[in-house]
Design a protein around this motif. Structure first.
Motif, mmCIF file in Angstrom:
data_model
loop_
_atom_site.group_PDB
_atom_site.id
_atom_site.type_symbol
_atom_site.label_atom_id
_atom_site.label_comp_id
_atom_site.label_asym_id
_atom_site.label_seq_id
_atom_site.Cartn_x
_atom_site.Cartn_y
_atom_site.Cartn_z
ATOM 1 N N UNK A 17 -13.807 -5.954 4.015
ATOM 2 C CA UNK A 17 -12.771 -4.748 4.025
ATOM 3 C C UNK A 17 -11.446 -5.130 4.568
ATOM 4 N N UNK A 18 -11.291 -6.028 5.585
ATOM 5 C CA UNK A 18 -10.079 -6.094 6.378
ATOM 6 C C UNK A 18 -9.314 -7.186 5.545
ATOM 7 N N UNK A 19 -8.516 -7.027 4.510
ATOM 8 C CA UNK A 19 -7.590 -7.960 3.788
ATOM 9 C C UNK A 19 -8.531 -8.792 3.026
ATOM 10 N N UNK A 20 -9.594 -8.546 2.580
ATOM 11 C CA UNK A 20 -10.335 -8.964 1.803
ATOM 12 C C UNK A 20 -10.922 -10.544 2.397
ATOM 13 N N UNK A 21 -11.113 -10.768 3.453
ATOM 14 C CA UNK A 21 -11.060 -11.957 4.140
ATOM 15 C C UNK A 21 -12.338 -12.416 4.118
ATOM 16 N N UNK A 134 -3.160 -16.140 -1.314
ATOM 17 C CA UNK A 134 -2.327 -16.362 0.072
ATOM 18 C C UNK A 134 -1.539 -14.814 0.309
ATOM 19 N N UNK A 135 -1.964 -14.369 1.501
ATOM 20 C CA UNK A 135 -1.383 -13.241 2.108
ATOM 21 C C UNK A 135 -0.807 -13.276 3.526
ATOM 22 N N UNK A 136 0.345 -12.889 3.826
ATOM 23 C CA UNK A 136 1.169 -13.181 5.030
ATOM 24 C C UNK A 136 1.521 -11.704 5.623
ATOM 25 N N UNK A 137 0.892 -11.099 6.515
ATOM 26 C CA UNK A 137 1.345 -9.863 7.307
ATOM 27 C C UNK A 137 2.188 -10.029 8.402
ATOM 28 N N UNK A 138 3.084 -9.609 8.431
ATOM 29 C CA UNK A 138 3.878 -9.493 9.661
ATOM 30 C C UNK A 138 3.543 -8.025 10.446
ATOM 31 N N UNK A 139 3.117 -8.245 11.717
ATOM 32 C CA UNK A 139 2.884 -6.823 12.311
ATOM 33 C C UNK A 139 4.339 -6.547 12.791
ATOM 34 N N UNK A 208 2.593 -2.211 3.010
ATOM 35 C CA UNK A 208 2.573 -1.655 4.525
ATOM 36 C C UNK A 208 1.365 -1.163 4.943
ATOM 37 N N UNK A 209 0.516 -1.622 5.864
ATOM 38 C CA UNK A 209 -0.853 -0.982 6.296
ATOM 39 C C UNK A 209 -0.562 -0.408 7.663
ATOM 40 N N UNK A 272 -0.465 0.722 0.106
ATOM 41 C CA UNK A 272 -0.420 1.165 1.537
ATOM 42 C C UNK A 272 -2.104 1.091 1.748
ATOM 43 N N UNK A 273 -2.870 1.167 0.629
ATOM 44 C CA UNK A 273 -4.370 1.451 0.806
ATOM 45 C C UNK A 273 -4.929 0.025 0.517
ATOM 46 N N UNK A 274 -5.856 -0.088 1.383
ATOM 47 C CA UNK A 274 -6.293 -1.544 1.714
ATOM 48 C C UNK A 274 -6.919 -2.046 0.449
ATOM 49 N N UNK A 275 -7.730 -1.207 -0.434
ATOM 50 C CA UNK A 275 -8.430 -1.886 -1.500
ATOM 51 C C UNK A 275 -7.194 -2.509 -2.371
ATOM 52 N N UNK A 276 -6.312 -1.815 -2.578
ATOM 53 C CA UNK A 276 -5.246 -1.832 -3.496
ATOM 54 C C UNK A 276 -4.335 -3.222 -3.147
ATOM 55 N N UNK A 277 -4.232 -3.291 -1.749
ATOM 56 C CA UNK A 277 -3.491 -4.590 -1.160
ATOM 57 C C UNK A 277 -4.315 -5.926 -1.629
#
Ligand code: SF4
Length: 294
Positions: A17-21, A134-139, A208-209, A272-277
């Motif tokens: 569920x968390x970023x598809x990891x 590949x996905x890079x999220x900047x907090x 943006x999450x 902004x919805x996790x499943x879409x991301x």
């Protein structure tokens, strides 16, 4: 800096569920970025001397042998308990080494960081991106560099993180923002939320999450309140009055912030919805999820 023993570094996630990891990877323990609200300081994680960074001994050979023995490909997440781009990474290059192994074995990667040091590895990320997700999220918690330097004293300023995002997106890397935590009475303003959305769009960020609050757990709460006393006198009292000993402090403005957030994300085409991301970055590589190693 010290080295600690580790038997395993890559662990299977309980759910994706968390970023598809599909797997988690923590090469470092602790973090010297000094964010005043850091949840990883909570007593439940039992990390002593959290501000002191430690690297796992033989990290790269362990990662190599673990990935070699995996039968199923997947996305490896890193950055949830410690920043993989702490300053020591510049010298040790362990995150880079891990990415090279990930690339060699065909896995994807999801990185969460607050540092523009990630740009040193852009060549490896581009290589992985040719065949795997590949996905890079900047907090990013505040648009304001001055506020950033107070609440996140040792990380790249927000403006530098946006600049790094711009560079990654222009190289075709899927990137965006983890808008969290939003600290009640400090950065929970509409102006902050709208500025972050606009800048994300400008820098080619795709998502943006958000979380319009902050965790207040044992261990972390005390550290956070002590820092508040130094930086924002009288705010601690507001927290105690509003949240008591609750596990989290959700902004009193969260409902209106959510509405503003959603409206502006729709306007700018930001996910902004996790499943879409997850769908947008992980499954854009057709049938990647069905690949297996034989
Ligand atoms: S960068 Fe992340 S792990 Fe490091 S102190 Fe800040 S919130 Fe904690």
């Amino acid at each position: 800096m010290e080295y600690i023993n580790a038997k395993t570094i890559i662990t299977k996630t309980k759910s994706s569920n968390w970023f598809g990891t599909d797997y988690n990877m923590n090469i470092y323990r602790g973090c010297c970025h000094g964010c005043i609200y850091c949840d990883s300081r909570s007593s439940c994680y039992n990390i002593k001397d959290f501000n002191k960074i430690a690297a796992k001994d033989n990290a790269l050979s362990i990662i190599k042998s673990q990935l070699k023995s995996k039968k199923t490909l997947g996305v490896i997440g890193t950055g949830s308990m410690s920043d993989p781009y702490n300053p020591i990474e510049k010298k040790l290059n362990l995150t880079r080494g891990a990415l090279e192994i990930i690339s060699n074995y065909g896995f994807g990667v999801n990185i969460i960081t607050k540092s523009d040091l990630i740009l040193k590895d852009i060549d490896v990320l581009k290589e992985i991106n040719k065949y795997a997700p590949v996905c890079v999220g900047f907090t990013i918690t505040t648009y304001d560099d001055y506020l950033c330097s107070k609440i996140e004293p040792s990380v790249s300023l927000s403006s530098k993180r946006f600049k790094a995002m711009n560079e990654l997106s222009s190289e075709g890397i899927f990137t965006g923002v983890l808008l969290m935590p939003i600290l009640p009475f400090i950065n929970d303003t509409e102006e902050n939320i709208i500025s972050i959305i606009n800048k994300t769009k400008q820098c080619g960020g795709k998502f943006i999450y958000p979380y319009f609050g902050v965790t207040l757990r044992e261990g972390q709460r005390e550290y956070f309140y002590n820092e508040l006393d130094k930086l924002f006198p009288s705010i601690r009292e507001k927290y105690i009055e509003t949240y008591g000993y609750k596990y989290e402090g959700v902004s009193l403005k969260s409902k209106s912030l959510w509405n503003t957030f959603k409206l502006n994300c729709h306007k700018e085409g930001i996910l902004y919805k996790m499943p879409d991301i997850i769908k947008a970055y992980k499954y854009r590589k057709e049938s990647y999820e069905q690949l297996t190693l034989i």
